[in-house]
Scaffold this motif. Sequence first.
Motif, PDB file in Angstrom:
ATOM      1  N   LEU A  26       6.468   9.645 -12.108  1.00 54.70           N
ATOM      2  CA  LEU A  26       5.666   8.421 -12.041  1.00 54.70           C
ATOM      3  C   LEU A  26       5.303   8.141 -10.587  1.00 54.70           C
ATOM      4  N   LEU A  27       4.016   8.000 -10.336  1.00 51.57           N
ATOM      5  CA  LEU A  27       3.523   7.654  -8.998  1.00 51.57           C
ATOM      6  C   LEU A  27       2.864   6.283  -9.065  1.00 51.57           C
ATOM      7  N   MET A  28       3.372   5.358  -8.270  1.00 52.29           N
ATOM      8  CA  MET A  28       2.802   4.015  -8.203  1.00 52.29           C
ATOM      9  C   MET A  28       2.505   3.650  -6.743  1.00 52.29           C
ATOM     10  N   GLN A  29       1.542   2.760  -6.572  1.00 48.03           N
ATOM     11  CA  GLN A  29       1.224   2.241  -5.245  1.00 48.03           C
ATOM     12  C   GLN A  29       1.452   0.741  -5.243  1.00 48.03           C
ATOM     13  N   LYS A  30       2.178   0.267  -4.242  1.00 49.08           N
ATOM     14  CA  LYS A  30       2.424  -1.178  -4.124  1.00 49.08           C
ATOM     15  C   LYS A  30       1.122  -1.882  -3.781  1.00 49.08           C
ATOM     16  N   LYS A  31       0.824  -2.926  -4.515  1.00 56.42           N
ATOM     17  CA  LYS A  31      -0.450  -3.616  -4.343  1.00 56.42           C
ATOM     18  C   LYS A  31      -0.547  -4.301  -2.984  1.00 56.42           C
ATOM     19  N   SER A  32      -1.768  -4.271  -2.456  1.00 53.90           N
ATOM     20  CA  SER A  32      -2.075  -5.019  -1.242  1.00 53.90           C
ATOM     21  C   SER A  32      -3.492  -5.550  -1.382  1.00 53.90           C
ATOM     22  N   GLU A  33      -3.853  -6.474  -0.533  1.00 54.71           N
ATOM     23  CA  GLU A  33      -5.188  -7.065  -0.621  1.00 54.71           C
ATOM     24  C   GLU A  33      -6.282  -6.073  -0.244  1.00 54.71           C
ATOM     25  N   GLY A  59       0.801  -1.217   0.000  1.00 55.42           N
ATOM     26  CA  GLY A  59       0.000   0.000   0.000  1.00 55.42           C
ATOM     27  C   GLY A  59       0.835   1.269   0.000  1.00 55.42           C
ATOM     28  N   GLY A  60       2.185   1.130   0.082  1.00 54.24           N
ATOM     29  CA  GLY A  60       3.065   2.290   0.072  1.00 54.24           C
ATOM     30  C   GLY A  60       3.216   2.867  -1.334  1.00 54.24           C
ATOM     31  N   TYR A  61       3.839   4.043  -1.412  1.00 54.95           N
ATOM     32  CA  TYR A  61       3.915   4.779  -2.671  1.00 54.95           C
ATOM     33  C   TYR A  61       5.356   4.930  -3.168  1.00 54.95           C
ATOM     34  N   LEU A  62       5.523   4.692  -4.452  1.00 52.71           N
ATOM     35  CA  LEU A  62       6.797   4.972  -5.127  1.00 52.71           C
ATOM     36  C   LEU A  62       6.596   6.199  -6.000  1.00 52.71           C
ATOM     37  N   LEU A  63       7.335   7.268  -5.692  1.00 52.60           N
ATOM     38  CA  LEU A  63       7.251   8.519  -6.450  1.00 52.60           C
ATOM     39  C   LEU A  63       8.624   8.777  -7.051  1.00 52.60           C
ATOM     40  N   ALA A 123       2.132  -3.550  -8.647  1.00 48.62           N
ATOM     41  CA  ALA A 123       1.805  -2.159  -8.311  1.00 48.62           C
ATOM     42  C   ALA A 123       0.665  -1.640  -9.183  1.00 48.62           C
ATOM     43  N   THR A 124       0.183  -0.468  -8.817  1.00 52.85           N
ATOM     44  CA  THR A 124      -0.818   0.237  -9.606  1.00 52.85           C
ATOM     45  C   THR A 124      -0.263   1.605  -9.971  1.00 52.85           C
ATOM     46  N   ILE A 125      -0.268   1.943 -11.252  1.00 48.21           N
ATOM     47  CA  ILE A 125       0.170   3.286 -11.666  1.00 48.21           C
ATOM     48  C   ILE A 125      -0.961   4.263 -11.370  1.00 48.21           C
ATOM     49  N   LEU A 126      -0.688   5.227 -10.500  1.00 49.13           N
ATOM     50  CA  LEU A 126      -1.683   6.220 -10.115  1.00 49.13           C
ATOM     51  C   LEU A 126      -1.569   7.493 -10.943  1.00 49.13           C
ATOM     52  N   ALA A 127      -0.340   7.876 -11.290  1.00 44.83           N
ATOM     53  CA  ALA A 127      -0.162   9.124 -12.033  1.00 44.83           C
ATOM     54  C   ALA A 127       1.102   9.077 -12.869  1.00 44.83           C
ATOM     55  N   LEU A 128       1.020   9.715 -14.025  1.00 44.51           N
ATOM     56  CA  LEU A 128       2.185   9.904 -14.886  1.00 44.51           C
ATOM     57  C   LEU A 128       2.112  11.324 -15.419  1.00 44.51           C
ATOM     58  N   ILE A 129       3.083  12.124 -15.031  1.00 47.35           N
ATOM     59  CA  ILE A 129       3.084  13.545 -15.396  1.00 47.35           C
ATOM     60  C   ILE A 129       4.281  13.832 -16.293  1.00 47.35           C
ATOM     61  N   GLN A 130       4.001  14.201 -17.512  1.00 53.67           N
ATOM     62  CA  GLN A 130       5.071  14.529 -18.462  1.00 53.67           C
ATOM     63  C   GLN A 130       5.578  15.934 -18.171  1.00 53.67           C
ATOM     64  N   LEU A 131       6.891  16.071 -18.079  1.00 53.36           N
ATOM     65  CA  LEU A 131       7.501  17.343 -17.675  1.00 53.36           C
ATOM     66  C   LEU A 131       7.970  18.150 -18.884  1.00 53.36           C
ATOM     67  N   LYS A 187     -10.008   5.943  -9.061  1.00 52.27           N
ATOM     68  CA  LYS A 187     -11.048   5.867 -10.087  1.00 52.27           C
ATOM     69  C   LYS A 187     -10.436   5.989 -11.474  1.00 52.27           C
ATOM     70  N   GLN A 188      -9.445   6.840 -11.594  1.00 53.55           N
ATOM     71  CA  GLN A 188      -8.801   7.045 -12.883  1.00 53.55           C
ATOM     72  C   GLN A 188      -7.372   7.529 -12.646  1.00 53.55           C
ATOM     73  N   ALA A 189      -6.424   6.948 -13.386  1.00 47.33           N
ATOM     74  CA  ALA A 189      -5.035   7.400 -13.257  1.00 47.33           C
ATOM     75  C   ALA A 189      -4.923   8.830 -13.774  1.00 47.33           C
ATOM     76  N   LEU A 190      -4.065   9.596 -13.146  1.00 50.64           N
ATOM     77  CA  LEU A 190      -3.831  10.972 -13.581  1.00 50.64           C
ATOM     78  C   LEU A 190      -2.757  10.977 -14.658  1.00 50.64           C
ATOM     79  N   LEU A 191      -3.131  11.319 -15.863  1.00 46.37           N
ATOM     80  CA  LEU A 191      -2.197  11.475 -16.973  1.00 46.37           C
ATOM     81  C   LEU A 191      -2.205  12.939 -17.353  1.00 46.37           C
ATOM     82  N   ALA A 192      -1.105  13.617 -17.142  1.00 44.60           N
ATOM     83  CA  ALA A 192      -1.084  15.066 -17.340  1.00 44.60           C
ATOM     84  C   ALA A 192       0.235  15.518 -17.940  1.00 44.60           C
TER      85      ALA A 192
END
Length: 324
Positions: free
Chosen positions: A279-286, A228-232, A256-264, A292-297
């Motif tokens: 890139l923001l990802m969350q480590k999967k847990s049960e 459930g932790g975050y990799l940024l 993991a789940t990709i939560l956000a990808l922000i192009q710089l 609801k939707q990944a942030l692509l910006a």
Amino acid sequence: MQTTIVSELFSIIDQSALFIKKQNETDYLTALCIAAEGLVQDGVQEEALKDKLTPLFDRFYSQRMTAEDVRRALQLAALKGMKASPQPNHELTPDTLVLLMGHMVAMLAGKQAFSVLDPAVGMGNLLTGIMNQAETDDILAFGIDADPLLIRLAAANANLQQKDIQLFHQDGLKPILTEPVDFVVCDLPVGLYPDQDSASTYVLKDVTKSPLTHFLFVEQGLRKLKTGGYLLSLVPNHLFSDDQGHIFHDFVQKNATILALIQLPASLFKKADQVKSILLMQKKSETSTLAKQALLAEMPDFSDEVKMRKFMQQLDHWFLHRSV
């Protein structure tokens, strides 16, 4: 004004480093490290420089500074040193991105205590910048780096900012002897990884014929996270196109789940092939639920205030209304 304090602190640090550089006949970054360590100890070790450095050190401690003022002043001095003697592993994360990533961690953590690891900490600029923006002081922080000069700078940087960070001088891709953390933050080193023995323990060594450092650091980051932790992380734009055999894609989908990808914006980087994304990802847990939707910006150029304000509103709205 803050800029005046930062400028004054930079001037003091810079003058101190230049005196040491001349006296010791060394490069600027090494002299900067010695100057920063002297400021931490609040004393001049070298007798020949006592008359010159003591007034400067006294001036430094007479300032009404914040930790962020110190970070920015040291960052300016480090940038000067890295420009004078460029090295592949001596690069600073652009300040705009330090602030943005710090804001993202603050939005995720809120006022809760948290632990954080930077496995390629450098001089601690990104890690301390993130800590400075947190809504809590209850932070357990770790930093890893293989470069002996940078880890010394990181220690002095943390001490001058009065940040408690446990620093380890080692290769960030070797086993890290810390407990899993809530956040892993990293400006990923990019390129081929030469240590075949260490690389052999990673699934992502097989993404290309030769193991690539940036893929291995993503895997290491996920290893060191709590469920459930975050990799940024700051990742090269070619991260996904390098994944010809979908090994990285399959690995991320499983772990993991990709939560956000922000192009710089390219303007933040010296060369077109150095452009990165966040890139923001969350480590999967049960128990973790998905956004609801990944942030692509796409982040606008920082100089465009109107577009930048709109981007930050979009970012904050996503963090407040996602369901993770």
